[in-house]
Design an enzyme around this catalytic site. Structure first.
Site, mmCIF file in Angstrom:
data_model
loop_
_atom_site.group_PDB
_atom_site.id
_atom_site.type_symbol
_atom_site.label_atom_id
_atom_site.label_comp_id
_atom_site.label_asym_id
_atom_site.label_seq_id
_atom_site.Cartn_x
_atom_site.Cartn_y
_atom_site.Cartn_z
ATOM 1 N N GLN A 161 0.881 -1.168 0.000
ATOM 2 C CA GLN A 161 0.000 0.000 0.000
ATOM 3 C C GLN A 161 0.919 1.218 0.000
ATOM 4 O O GLN A 161 1.599 1.477 0.984
ATOM 5 C CB GLN A 161 -0.900 -0.019 1.243
ATOM 6 N N GLY A 296 -10.728 0.795 -1.110
ATOM 7 C CA GLY A 296 -10.112 0.593 -2.410
ATOM 8 C C GLY A 296 -8.891 1.470 -2.557
ATOM 9 O O GLY A 296 -8.731 2.460 -1.835
ATOM 10 N N MET A 297 -8.003 1.067 -3.454
ATOM 11 C CA MET A 297 -6.815 1.862 -3.765
ATOM 12 C C MET A 297 -6.649 1.832 -5.282
ATOM 13 O O MET A 297 -6.585 0.755 -5.889
ATOM 14 C CB MET A 297 -5.586 1.287 -3.036
ATOM 15 N N GLU A 298 -6.544 3.022 -5.857
ATOM 16 C CA GLU A 298 -6.606 3.191 -7.313
ATOM 17 C C GLU A 298 -5.307 2.864 -8.040
ATOM 18 O O GLU A 298 -4.894 3.616 -8.926
ATOM 19 C CB GLU A 298 -7.040 4.625 -7.615
ATOM 20 N N HIS A 322 -15.575 4.787 -7.833
ATOM 21 C CA HIS A 322 -14.632 5.740 -7.243
ATOM 22 C C HIS A 322 -13.201 5.458 -7.707
ATOM 23 O O HIS A 322 -12.519 6.344 -8.230
ATOM 24 C CB HIS A 322 -14.744 5.671 -5.715
ATOM 25 N N GLU A 323 -12.767 4.223 -7.535
ATOM 26 C CA GLU A 323 -11.373 3.905 -7.904
ATOM 27 C C GLU A 323 -11.169 4.053 -9.407
ATOM 28 O O GLU A 323 -10.114 4.502 -9.862
ATOM 29 C CB GLU A 323 -10.987 2.503 -7.429
ATOM 30 N N HIS A 326 -10.589 7.573 -10.381
ATOM 31 C CA HIS A 326 -9.212 8.014 -10.126
ATOM 32 C C HIS A 326 -8.318 7.849 -11.365
ATOM 33 O O HIS A 326 -7.244 8.440 -11.429
ATOM 34 C CB HIS A 326 -8.594 7.224 -8.975
ATOM 35 N N GLU A 345 -9.199 13.538 -4.366
ATOM 36 C CA GLU A 345 -10.389 12.870 -3.823
ATOM 37 C C GLU A 345 -11.696 13.617 -4.094
ATOM 38 O O GLU A 345 -12.716 13.001 -4.361
ATOM 39 C CB GLU A 345 -10.207 12.596 -2.326
ATOM 40 N N ASP A 400 -1.363 11.661 6.660
ATOM 41 C CA ASP A 400 -2.518 10.978 7.258
ATOM 42 C C ASP A 400 -3.382 11.919 8.094
ATOM 43 O O ASP A 400 -4.569 11.679 8.271
ATOM 44 C CB ASP A 400 -2.007 9.866 8.193
ATOM 45 N N TYR A 408 -12.735 14.713 0.512
ATOM 46 C CA TYR A 408 -13.639 13.930 -0.329
ATOM 47 C C TYR A 408 -14.939 14.698 -0.589
ATOM 48 O O TYR A 408 -15.271 15.019 -1.733
ATOM 49 C CB TYR A 408 -14.000 12.608 0.362
ATOM 50 N N ARG A 581 -10.284 -3.318 7.573
ATOM 51 C CA ARG A 581 -10.570 -2.034 6.923
ATOM 52 C C ARG A 581 -10.708 -0.925 7.976
ATOM 53 O O ARG A 581 -11.613 -0.967 8.823
ATOM 54 C CB ARG A 581 -11.851 -2.158 6.094
#
Ligand code: BES
Ligand code: ZN
Length: 627
Positions: A161, A296-298, A322-323, A326, A345, A400, A408, A581
């Site tokens: 990640q 999710g991660m794009e 969403h992803e 991106h 975002e 972070d 968003y 998650r």
């Protein structure tokens, strides 16, 4: 649009039909120091820039580490300057020139969660250098899972990640979103596992003399910021959805995943119609083991997704929208620094809502928008003013700390407000023009302001005069003109909430056909007013504790904890011991910690569950649990 994109190694030429010649857009920013340097990277790409990295990676599941060697191709603006890479939690670093001779290097002090600067002295003739390293188990990007932590239990699993600044913990790199590179990789892994990456796969090869392992090759000639380089390895199966879409998942989840994500090609078609051509080739989705810390991660060409979106009725596929969105906002046009994160975002949420409207209709999009606005307002109550500014100030702060619904939803509401003012047609032209003008580049909030001043504000001066852009971008809070989506289906639910609270039998007012969003509204609506007895009645009638929909279940479990309803206890523990998650873990542990007995229980569960969670989640939870 009349434009053709010609893709080249490491950059793009935009060829305008009717224009005189190709216009090169090869990362022009890094000819000089940027106005707003990245606070979260020690690298100075405007002096010496990595343009391509060619990696050899060995995955060692026994010692849970990655052993790497990479050649970095350089662009040197100043021949006297060293190459500076970001690294974190790496061991056994060595550096050589392509002549095989060692190069001098220096590892700087460790900065809390930013890692270290690796400064490499170059010879005058060096156009490339080789760096070798080994990851440490505590590195934040990689998670190594034993077979028992996967859905299938058949073999080990690992994945990376990168966002925001974690790539440096598995790959020494100029880890700033303002610098784009192309890459290639050969990854060695045990033979029964498959390696997938955020690039084009060209298959696996035998290793002469080593029948136990294979080498998997991937490359990406389009340029990406380093946080978008990703890999995963495990017992994975593949199902094609369309010629350019496939799903990868563990054997235990592949069938469900392929059915649930069966509409992805249609989303891709809708997105292209709205935002312009999809330039990445394939769009695949990797469904990870439940420990994955995000929804999710794009990652380009290969979205990483949590299995918690597999609800069985496609009700949670807005995450895929969403992803996918991106691919334009974020991957094609990238936030220049993490202070511009809202550009990634906020645009993406707006685009996601437009895809959902296209596929499922206005009603569903309005429900999702209304729920999101409520979440935003609720969260803003808990945030400090600086955290509610779109163009956030991260000086002295980890990226972070800028993570909340604000970038968003407030970001999406700004675009929605612009749509209200100028209309659909003009906002659509604006979006495509923004993506086209900044394709394969990064963009800052200042670029956004300039782009509007030079475009939309000139085209529609009357309408745009009503938008206080400074207020939206640079001031805390949600401006009064933030649009409010009205959903008829949710208004019906609000009425049901009032009646249930007033004592009507839930079975009399709840429609058995309610969808996910209506249930979410209902559960949130009950809030402080639900007695444990009422929750017990609801559970008896509608079986909420055994819901297979993770969003509904998580909202229900949180309400159950907060209202002292014991019927959820077992399910809660089981959930916390399987799902990693962060978006679900934080409210659940937080709810537990709101009472002193609950906190003890939270600590007991956390002690057992922590080894399952990715560092992204434990970073947040360690403080929450022990404060
Ligand atoms: N890019 C983000 C995930 C992310 C953000 C990772 C910041 C690290 C740092 C991704 O696109 C995302 O937003 N995921 C959301 C889903 C979305 C539907 C709101 C998530 O994981 O919940
Ligand atoms: Zn996102």
């Amino acid at each position: 649009m009349g434009k053709v994109l010609v893709l080249l190694m490491g950059g793009v030429l935009l060829v305008s039909a009717g224009c005189r010649g190709p216009k090169p857009v090869l990362t022009p920013r890094y000819s000089q120091a940027p106005e707003n340097p990245d606070l979260h990277s020690a690298s100075q790409p405007w002096l010496v820039r990595v343009v391509h990295v060619d990696m050899e990676l060995q995955l060692d599941f026994e010692s849970e580490c990655l052993v790497g060697s990479a050649v970095y191709s350089l662009q040197r603006s100043d021949p006297h300057e060293p190459l500076i890479l970001d690294v974190a939690s790496l061991d056994q670093i060595s550096v050589h020139g392509l002549d095989g001779e060692p190069r001098g290097f220096h590892l700087g002090d460790t900065q809390e969660r930013l890692g270290q600067a690796l400064t490499i002295q170059l010879e005058e003739f060096d156009q490339a250098v080789r760096v070798r390293w080994k990851t440490r188990p505590e590195g934040e990007a990689l998670q190594w899972l034993g077979p028992e932590q996967t859905a299938s239990g058949l073999g080990p699993f690992m994945y990376s990640q990168g966002q925001a600044i974690l790539t440096r913990s598995w790959l020494p790199i100029q880890d700033t979103p303002g610098n784009r590179i192309s890459w290639s990789a050969r990854v060695t892994a045990p033979r029964d596992l498959r390696v997938v990456m955020s690039g084009e796969g060209t298959g696996a090869q035998e290793i002469p003399g080593d029948p136990s392992r294979l080498v998997w090759q991937h490359e990406l000639s389009l340029t990406v910021p380093p946080y978008l380089i990703a890999l995963a390895c495990g017992r994975l199966e593949r199902r094609a959805i369309s010629p350019r879409v496939a799903v990868f998942a563990e054997p235990a989840t592949i069938e469900l995943a392929a059915t649930e994500l069966g509409g992805t090609e249609a989303m891709l078609v809708a997105a292209e119609k709205l935002f312009g051509p999809y330039l990445w080739g394939r769009y695949d989705v990797l469904v990870l083991p439940p420990a994955f810390p995000f929804g999710g991660m794009e990652n380009p060409l290969l979205t990483f997704a949590t299995p918690t979106i597999l609800a069985g009725d496609r009700s949670l596929v807005s995450l895929i929208a969403h992803e996918l969105a991106h691919s334009w906002s974020g991957n094609l046009v990238t936030n220049e620094t993490w202070e511009d994160f809202w550009l990634n975002e906020g645009f993406t949420v707006y685009c996601e809502q437009r895809i959902i409207e296209e596929i499922f209709g206005k009603g569903r999009s309005e429900m999702e928008q209304a729920l999101a606005r409520t979440d935003l307002l609720a969260e803003m109550e808990t945030l400090e003013p600086w955290q509610t500014v779109l163009a956030i100030d991260l000086d002295g702060r980890h990226p972070d700390m800028g993570f909340s619904w604000v970038p968003y939803e407030k970001g999406a509401l700004l675009l929605r407000r612009m749509e209200e003012l100028v209309g659909r047609e003009d906002i659509d032209d604006f979006l495509s023009a923004w993506f086209e003008a900044h394709a394969f580049q990064s963009a800052s909030t200042a670029d956004f302001e300039e782009f509007i001043a030079a475009g939309l504000a000139k085209l529609r001066p009357g309408a745009m005069a009503n938008l206080d852009l400074n207020l939206w971008l640079h001031q805390p809070g949600l401006p009064d003109d933030a649009p409010m989506a009205i959903s008829e289906s949710l208004l019906m639910v609000d009425a049901a909430v009032s009646r249930v609270i007033a004592g009507t039998d839930p079975a009399m007012v709840i429609d058995a056909e309610w969808n996910t969003f209506q249930w979410l509204r209902f559960i949130h609506g009950l809030g402080q007013d639900a007695s444990p007895e009422l929750l017990g009645t609801l559970d008896g009638q509608f079986g909420l504790t055994s819901s297979g929909n993770a969003e509904v279940l998580c909202a229900w479990l949180e309400l159950g904890v907060r209202r002292g309803y014991g019927g959820i206890d077992e399910r809660l523990e089981q959930f916390l011991l399987t799902v990693g998650r962060r978006k679900y873990l934080v409210p659940l542990y937080d709810a537990l910690c709101s009472s002193s007995e609950g906190r003890v229980r939270a600590q007991q569960i956390y002690l057992r569950a922590r080894p399952l969670y990715h560092a992204v989640s434990t970073q947040t939870l360690d403080t929450l649990i022990h404060d």
